[in-house]
Write a protein that holds these residues in place. Sequence first.
Motif, short mmCIF file in Angstrom:
data_model
loop_
_atom_site.label_atom_id
_atom_site.label_comp_id
_atom_site.label_asym_id
_atom_site.label_seq_id
_atom_site.Cartn_x
_atom_site.Cartn_y
_atom_site.Cartn_z
N TYR A 48 0.83 -1.21 0.00
CA TYR A 48 0.00 0.00 0.00
C TYR A 48 0.87 1.26 0.00
CZ TYR A 48 -2.85 3.81 1.83
OH TYR A 48 -3.44 5.03 2.01
N LEU A 49 1.86 1.30 0.87
CA LEU A 49 2.71 2.49 1.01
C LEU A 49 3.51 2.76 -0.26
CD1 LEU A 49 3.86 1.80 4.65
CD2 LEU A 49 2.46 3.74 3.92
N GLU A 50 3.93 1.71 -0.93
CA GLU A 50 4.71 1.90 -2.16
C GLU A 50 3.81 2.28 -3.33
OE1 GLU A 50 8.61 -0.93 -1.46
OE2 GLU A 50 6.87 -1.79 -2.51
N GLN A 51 2.66 1.63 -3.45
CA GLN A 51 1.81 1.85 -4.61
C GLN A 51 0.94 3.09 -4.49
OE1 GLN A 51 -0.39 -1.78 -5.36
NE2 GLN A 51 1.46 -3.05 -5.29
N HIS A 52 0.44 3.37 -3.28
CA HIS A 52 -0.51 4.49 -3.11
C HIS A 52 0.12 5.72 -2.48
CE1 HIS A 52 -3.93 1.99 -4.30
NE2 HIS A 52 -3.39 1.03 -3.58
N ARG A 53 1.21 5.58 -1.77
CA ARG A 53 1.89 6.73 -1.18
C ARG A 53 3.17 7.09 -1.93
NH1 ARG A 53 0.08 8.51 3.94
NH2 ARG A 53 -2.09 7.87 4.10
N GLY A 54 3.60 6.20 -2.81
CA GLY A 54 4.79 6.48 -3.61
C GLY A 54 6.08 6.53 -2.81
N LEU A 55 6.14 5.78 -1.70
CA LEU A 55 7.31 5.80 -0.83
C LEU A 55 8.07 4.48 -0.92
CD1 LEU A 55 5.73 7.37 2.39
CD2 LEU A 55 7.21 8.52 0.74
N PRO A 56 9.37 4.52 -1.23
CA PRO A 56 10.16 3.28 -1.11
C PRO A 56 10.04 2.77 0.32
CG PRO A 56 11.43 5.03 -2.16
CD PRO A 56 10.19 5.67 -1.62
N CYS A 57 9.78 1.49 0.49
CA CYS A 57 9.47 0.96 1.82
C CYS A 57 10.33 -0.28 2.09
CB CYS A 57 7.99 0.60 1.88
SG CYS A 57 7.40 0.15 3.52
N PHE A 58 10.99 -0.28 3.26
CA PHE A 58 11.84 -1.40 3.66
C PHE A 58 11.35 -1.95 5.01
CE2 PHE A 58 14.31 0.87 0.61
CZ PHE A 58 15.08 -0.08 -0.04
N LEU A 59 11.51 -3.25 5.19
CA LEU A 59 11.03 -3.93 6.40
C LEU A 59 12.21 -4.24 7.30
CD1 LEU A 59 8.58 -6.42 4.62
CD2 LEU A 59 8.14 -4.08 5.40
#
Length: 232
Positions: A48-59
């Motif tokens: 969700y964060l990558e697709q809808h917020r446009g933020l690279p996201c790491f776990l």
Amino acid sequence: MLYEVVDARAPLTTQAFPFAPRKIPIHILILGKTDLAPKEGVMKWKNYLEQHRGLPCFLFGKPYPRMVEELRKFSEEIVRQKTPVRLFRAMVVGIPNVGKSTLLNALIGRHRVPTGDMPGITRGVHWVHFSPHILLLDTPGVYAPKLSDSQKWVWASLGCLPEGAYDEVSVALQLLKYLRESEQRVHWEILGVEREWEPEEMLQGVCEKYVLRRSGGKWDWREAGKKVLALF
């Protein structure tokens, strides 16, 4: 470059400034404490964060041991694209107790900044070298100017607010109500209560199971609230 750390159990609610306008050219989101969150939910949040917020996201957490290596490669690639910058500055930010300093220690490969499971461990700023061309800044936890009621009880439940900044009884009742309605498995037997009980009945049940009384013999709901939050 900004590394923003949030709690994987509630990524949107634990953003430092979720509605503030940003003009950050490189904004990377880190989902911390992933070992405390259901894996399926973590992956849904990442997508969700990558697709809808446009933020690279790491776990970040024990289930994802390669995250540090992946983030390092991602960051170094950004630096290469930004040449001839000689020294790239990056900042690690987030609300208290989401794992900022733990992330920083993992990134630099050694224990340089203090960590703990209570908010307020980091007291000042710390500059450390991430690589020959990247300088990282660790900062104390930051708060939004004003917390909403929903933010406050979630932050308190997750250990992001210091003791004395909230009412333990009120927060515990809201947490119990949420857990009662949640589809997640809850070990109610640890509290000595049943899911069908009302939150107030549950708090009383915690008092009785753990024999929490004030001087004079009255049941101590405040201590029961603290017990609920500690066990959660």
